[in-house]
Design a protein around this motif. Structure first.
Motif, PDB file in Angstrom:
ATOM      1  N   SER A 241       0.834  -1.200   0.000  1.00  0.00           N
ATOM      2  CA  SER A 241       0.000   0.000   0.000  1.00  0.00           C
ATOM      3  C   SER A 241       0.869   1.250   0.000  1.00  0.00           C
ATOM      4  CB  SER A 241      -0.914   0.001   1.227  1.00  0.00           C
ATOM      5  OG  SER A 241      -1.523   1.266   1.403  1.00  0.00           O
ATOM      6  N   GLU A 242       0.554   2.182  -0.892  1.00  0.00           N
ATOM      7  CA  GLU A 242       1.256   3.477  -0.905  1.00  0.00           C
ATOM      8  C   GLU A 242       0.890   4.277   0.335  1.00  0.00           C
ATOM      9  OE1 GLU A 242       0.050   7.152  -3.292  1.00  0.00           O
ATOM     10  OE2 GLU A 242       1.616   6.271  -4.554  1.00  0.00           O
ATOM     11  N   ASP A 243      -0.324   4.088   0.813  1.00  0.00           N
ATOM     12  CA  ASP A 243      -0.831   4.827   1.967  1.00  0.00           C
ATOM     13  C   ASP A 243      -0.198   4.351   3.270  1.00  0.00           C
ATOM     14  OD1 ASP A 243      -2.521   6.855   2.951  1.00  0.00           O
ATOM     15  OD2 ASP A 243      -4.017   5.390   3.554  1.00  0.00           O
ATOM     16  N   ASN A 244       0.099   3.062   3.348  1.00  0.00           N
ATOM     17  CA  ASN A 244       0.661   2.470   4.554  1.00  0.00           C
ATOM     18  C   ASN A 244       1.629   1.359   4.152  1.00  0.00           C
ATOM     19  OD1 ASN A 244       1.272   1.307   7.007  1.00  0.00           O
ATOM     20  ND2 ASN A 244      -0.788   0.519   7.397  1.00  0.00           N
ATOM     21  N   PRO A 245       2.939   1.636   4.154  1.00  0.00           N
ATOM     22  CA  PRO A 245       3.920   0.641   3.716  1.00  0.00           C
ATOM     23  C   PRO A 245       3.917  -0.644   4.537  1.00  0.00           C
ATOM     24  CG  PRO A 245       4.910   2.827   3.832  1.00  0.00           C
ATOM     25  CD  PRO A 245       3.567   2.921   4.478  1.00  0.00           C
ATOM     26  N   GLU A 246       3.262  -0.603   5.709  1.00  0.00           N
ATOM     27  CA  GLU A 246       3.190  -1.822   6.516  1.00  0.00           C
ATOM     28  C   GLU A 246       2.048  -2.740   6.072  1.00  0.00           C
ATOM     29  OE1 GLU A 246       2.993  -0.816  10.615  1.00  0.00           O
ATOM     30  OE2 GLU A 246       4.974   0.141  10.650  1.00  0.00           O
ATOM     31  N   ALA A 247       1.185  -2.238   5.193  1.00  0.00           N
ATOM     32  CA  ALA A 247       0.106  -3.058   4.639  1.00  0.00           C
ATOM     33  C   ALA A 247       0.637  -3.758   3.395  1.00  0.00           C
ATOM     34  CB  ALA A 247      -1.109  -2.202   4.300  1.00  0.00           C
ATOM     35  N   VAL A 248       0.995  -5.034   3.547  1.00  0.00           N
ATOM     36  CA  VAL A 248       1.645  -5.810   2.482  1.00  0.00           C
ATOM     37  C   VAL A 248       0.927  -7.139   2.330  1.00  0.00           C
ATOM     38  CG1 VAL A 248       3.809  -6.835   1.693  1.00  0.00           C
ATOM     39  CG2 VAL A 248       3.859  -4.749   3.074  1.00  0.00           C
ATOM     40  N   VAL A 249       0.800  -7.603   1.087  1.00  0.00           N
ATOM     41  CA  VAL A 249       0.225  -8.922   0.841  1.00  0.00           C
ATOM     42  C   VAL A 249       1.007  -9.587  -0.285  1.00  0.00           C
ATOM     43  CG1 VAL A 249      -1.510  -8.072  -0.809  1.00  0.00           C
ATOM     44  CG2 VAL A 249      -1.916 -10.194   0.448  1.00  0.00           C
ATOM     45  N   SER A 250       1.203 -10.896  -0.174  1.00  0.00           N
ATOM     46  CA  SER A 250       1.959 -11.647  -1.181  1.00  0.00           C
ATOM     47  C   SER A 250       1.163 -12.863  -1.634  1.00  0.00           C
ATOM     48  CB  SER A 250       3.312 -12.097  -0.622  1.00  0.00           C
ATOM     49  OG  SER A 250       4.130 -10.991  -0.325  1.00  0.00           O
ATOM     50  N   CYS A 251       1.437 -13.302  -2.848  1.00  0.00           N
ATOM     51  CA  CYS A 251       0.756 -14.451  -3.422  1.00  0.00           C
ATOM     52  C   CYS A 251       1.753 -15.254  -4.258  1.00  0.00           C
ATOM     53  CB  CYS A 251      -0.415 -13.993  -4.293  1.00  0.00           C
ATOM     54  SG  CYS A 251      -1.319 -15.334  -5.099  1.00  0.00           S
ATOM     55  N   THR A 252       1.717 -16.574  -4.094  1.00  0.00           N
ATOM     56  CA  THR A 252       2.533 -17.448  -4.940  1.00  0.00           C
ATOM     57  C   THR A 252       1.821 -17.645  -6.274  1.00  0.00           C
ATOM     58  OG1 THR A 252       3.425 -18.614  -3.024  1.00  0.00           O
ATOM     59  CG2 THR A 252       3.573 -19.737  -5.146  1.00  0.00           C
ATOM     60  N   VAL A 253       2.519 -17.354  -7.359  1.00  0.00           N
ATOM     61  CA  VAL A 253       1.941 -17.484  -8.698  1.00  0.00           C
ATOM     62  C   VAL A 253       2.678 -18.592  -9.438  1.00  0.00           C
ATOM     63  CG1 VAL A 253       1.444 -16.339 -10.882  1.00  0.00           C
ATOM     64  CG2 VAL A 253       1.289 -15.056  -8.737  1.00  0.00           C
ATOM     65  N   GLU A 254       1.935 -19.585  -9.899  1.00  0.00           N
ATOM     66  CA  GLU A 254       2.500 -20.688 -10.660  1.00  0.00           C
ATOM     67  C   GLU A 254       2.138 -20.524 -12.132  1.00  0.00           C
ATOM     68  OE1 GLU A 254       0.968 -24.267  -9.010  1.00  0.00           O
ATOM     69  OE2 GLU A 254       2.038 -24.064  -7.103  1.00  0.00           O
ATOM     70  N   VAL A 255       3.135 -20.560 -12.980  1.00  0.00           N
ATOM     71  CA  VAL A 255       2.913 -20.510 -14.427  1.00  0.00           C
ATOM     72  C   VAL A 255       2.949 -21.944 -14.938  1.00  0.00           C
ATOM     73  CG1 VAL A 255       3.687 -19.595 -16.631  1.00  0.00           C
ATOM     74  CG2 VAL A 255       3.997 -18.248 -14.543  1.00  0.00           C
ATOM     75  N   VAL A 256       1.830 -22.378 -15.506  1.00  0.00           N
ATOM     76  CA  VAL A 256       1.673 -23.773 -15.929  1.00  0.00           C
ATOM     77  C   VAL A 256       1.626 -23.848 -17.449  1.00  0.00           C
ATOM     78  CG1 VAL A 256       0.466 -24.337 -13.795  1.00  0.00           C
ATOM     79  CG2 VAL A 256      -0.848 -23.617 -15.793  1.00  0.00           C
ATOM     80  N   PRO A 257       1.850 -25.047 -18.013  1.00  0.00           N
ATOM     81  CA  PRO A 257       1.782 -25.200 -19.477  1.00  0.00           C
ATOM     82  C   PRO A 257       0.410 -24.833 -20.019  1.00  0.00           C
ATOM     83  CG  PRO A 257       2.836 -27.106 -18.468  1.00  0.00           C
ATOM     84  CD  PRO A 257       2.264 -26.288 -17.342  1.00  0.00           C
ATOM     85  N   LYS A 258       0.354 -24.473 -21.277  1.00  0.00           N
ATOM     86  CA  LYS A 258      -0.909 -24.088 -21.894  1.00  0.00           C
ATOM     87  C   LYS A 258      -1.917 -25.222 -21.857  1.00  0.00           C
ATOM     88  CE  LYS A 258       0.962 -20.637 -25.086  1.00  0.00           C
ATOM     89  NZ  LYS A 258       1.119 -20.240 -26.511  1.00  0.00           N
ATOM     90  N   SER A 259      -1.433 -26.464 -21.901  1.00  0.00           N
ATOM     91  CA  SER A 259      -2.336 -27.611 -21.911  1.00  0.00           C
ATOM     92  C   SER A 259      -2.943 -27.882 -20.550  1.00  0.00           C
ATOM     93  CB  SER A 259      -1.584 -28.861 -22.381  1.00  0.00           C
ATOM     94  OG  SER A 259      -0.465 -29.106 -21.528  1.00  0.00           O
ATOM     95  N   GLU A 260      -2.323 -27.357 -19.483  1.00  0.00           N
ATOM     96  CA  GLU A 260      -2.819 -27.588 -18.138  1.00  0.00           C
ATOM     97  C   GLU A 260      -3.908 -26.590 -17.802  1.00  0.00           C
ATOM     98  OE1 GLU A 260      -1.110 -27.864 -13.553  1.00  0.00           O
ATOM     99  OE2 GLU A 260       0.262 -28.020 -15.263  1.00  0.00           O
ATOM    100  N   GLU A 261      -4.952 -27.098 -17.177  1.00  0.00           N
ATOM    101  CA  GLU A 261      -6.097 -26.247 -16.841  1.00  0.00           C
ATOM    102  C   GLU A 261      -5.798 -25.412 -15.604  1.00  0.00           C
ATOM    103  OE1 GLU A 261      -9.708 -24.571 -17.654  1.00  0.00           O
ATOM    104  OE2 GLU A 261      -8.662 -26.096 -18.815  1.00  0.00           O
ATOM    105  N   PRO A 262      -5.759 -24.088 -15.716  1.00  0.00           N
ATOM    106  CA  PRO A 262      -5.534 -23.248 -14.531  1.00  0.00           C
ATOM    107  C   PRO A 262      -6.801 -23.119 -13.715  1.00  0.00           C
ATOM    108  CG  PRO A 262      -5.883 -21.872 -16.428  1.00  0.00           C
ATOM    109  CD  PRO A 262      -5.941 -23.303 -16.931  1.00  0.00           C
ATOM    110  N   GLN A 263      -6.702 -22.458 -12.569  1.00  0.00           N
ATOM    111  CA  GLN A 263      -7.887 -22.239 -11.754  1.00  0.00           C
ATOM    112  C   GLN A 263      -8.843 -21.314 -12.476  1.00  0.00           C
ATOM    113  OE1 GLN A 263      -5.520 -20.623  -8.550  1.00  0.00           O
ATOM    114  NE2 GLN A 263      -6.524 -18.651  -8.776  1.00  0.00           N
ATOM    115  N   PRO A 264     -10.168 -21.456 -12.213  1.00  0.00           N
ATOM    116  CA  PRO A 264     -11.140 -20.606 -12.913  1.00  0.00           C
ATOM    117  C   PRO A 264     -10.828 -19.133 -12.687  1.00  0.00           C
ATOM    118  CG  PRO A 264     -12.234 -22.345 -11.675  1.00  0.00           C
ATOM    119  CD  PRO A 264     -10.789 -22.368 -11.263  1.00  0.00           C
ATOM    120  N   PRO A 265     -10.841 -18.319 -13.764  1.00  0.00           N
ATOM    121  CA  PRO A 265     -10.555 -16.891 -13.597  1.00  0.00           C
ATOM    122  C   PRO A 265     -11.685 -16.179 -12.884  1.00  0.00           C
ATOM    123  CG  PRO A 265     -11.243 -17.346 -15.844  1.00  0.00           C
ATOM    124  CD  PRO A 265     -11.096 -18.694 -15.155  1.00  0.00           C
ATOM    125  N   VAL A 266     -11.327 -15.125 -12.171  1.00  0.00           N
ATOM    126  CA  VAL A 266     -12.330 -14.292 -11.509  1.00  0.00           C
ATOM    127  C   VAL A 266     -13.052 -13.480 -12.569  1.00  0.00           C
ATOM    128  CG1 VAL A 266     -12.670 -12.405  -9.883  1.00  0.00           C
ATOM    129  CG2 VAL A 266     -10.958 -14.185  -9.410  1.00  0.00           C
TER     130      VAL A 266
END
Length: 213
Positions: free
Chosen positions: A168-193
């Motif tokens: 957050s630009e407003d509060n540098p202590e507000a931080v969130v992280s996410c693990t992102v996996e890049v899978v092959p095109k043939s593999e079905e990813p999770q449903p998109p939002v």
């Protein structure tokens, strides 16, 4: 001679007590923005500087902002009010906008988040409290060769895993992280939002533009 000596101090004292009229009143600011729980000092300047007047301070809504006898303003709760300074018959006001700062942020998507190689997707962020105004974020990927990120838009560059972080630009202590996996095109990813880039690619309403026109 003795009578003259007694009269002179009396005349001198009368001159010292003469009041100097106030001609003007200036405030150091006419607009002020404050986060909740933070302070800012307003100063009032009299003209002339030796005018015989005392400045008093008043908040029009103390549920939004308060002010003490020295002109120090404190943001209490999000909203807008006025701080008034009065000296003699003169009044000047300062419009004060109080806003909530970001306390924490969270991704709507669960971790790990999967996307296909060569494809794009969006990470969506929730802000707490919801009334916080500043939604600006800085983004970073632990490995741009695997996952590039720009304003929350992810691009899967190569197979692998990277950590995407938002701050957050407003509060540098507000931080969130996410693990992102890049899978092959043939593999079905999770449903998109709904509303992200993947879903727009699968259901592009602009394909029917020629039919509409």
């Amino acid at each position: 001679m003795r009578k003259i000596a007694l009269i002179l101090p009396f005349i001198f004292l009368c001159a010292c007590k003469q009041e100097i009229p106030l001609k003007n009143l200036h405030l150091s600011a006419t607009e002020l923005q404050l986060p909740e729980g933070k302070d800012s000092l307003l100063t009032a300047t009299l003209a002339p500087g030796n005018a015989s007047a005392t400045v008093t301070w008043t908040s029009m809504d103390e549920h939004i902002a308060t002010v003490d006898e020295s002109g120090r303003v404190r943001g209490i709760y999000g909203g807008r009010t006025f701080i008034l300074a009065q000296a003699g018959p003169l009044k000047k006001g300062c419009a004060v906008t109080v806003f909530a700062q970001v306390e924490r942020i969270a991704f709507q998507e669960s971790s790990p988040f999967r996307i296909r190689v060569g494809k794009s997707a969006v990470l969506h962020v929730d802000f707490f409290p919801e009334r916080a105004l500043n939604h600006k974020l800085s983004w970073q990927s632990s490995n741009e060769e695997i996952v590039a990120v720009n304003g929350g838009v992810l691009v899967g560059n190569a197979l692998g895993t990277a950590i995407v972080t938002a701050v957050s630009e407003d509060n540098p202590e507000a931080v969130v992280s996410c693990t992102v996996e890049v899978v092959p095109k043939s593999e079905e990813p999770q449903p998109p939002v709904p509303g992200d880039i993947e879903s727009l690619e699968e259901d592009n309403h602009f394909d029917n533009w020629d039919q509409i026109n």
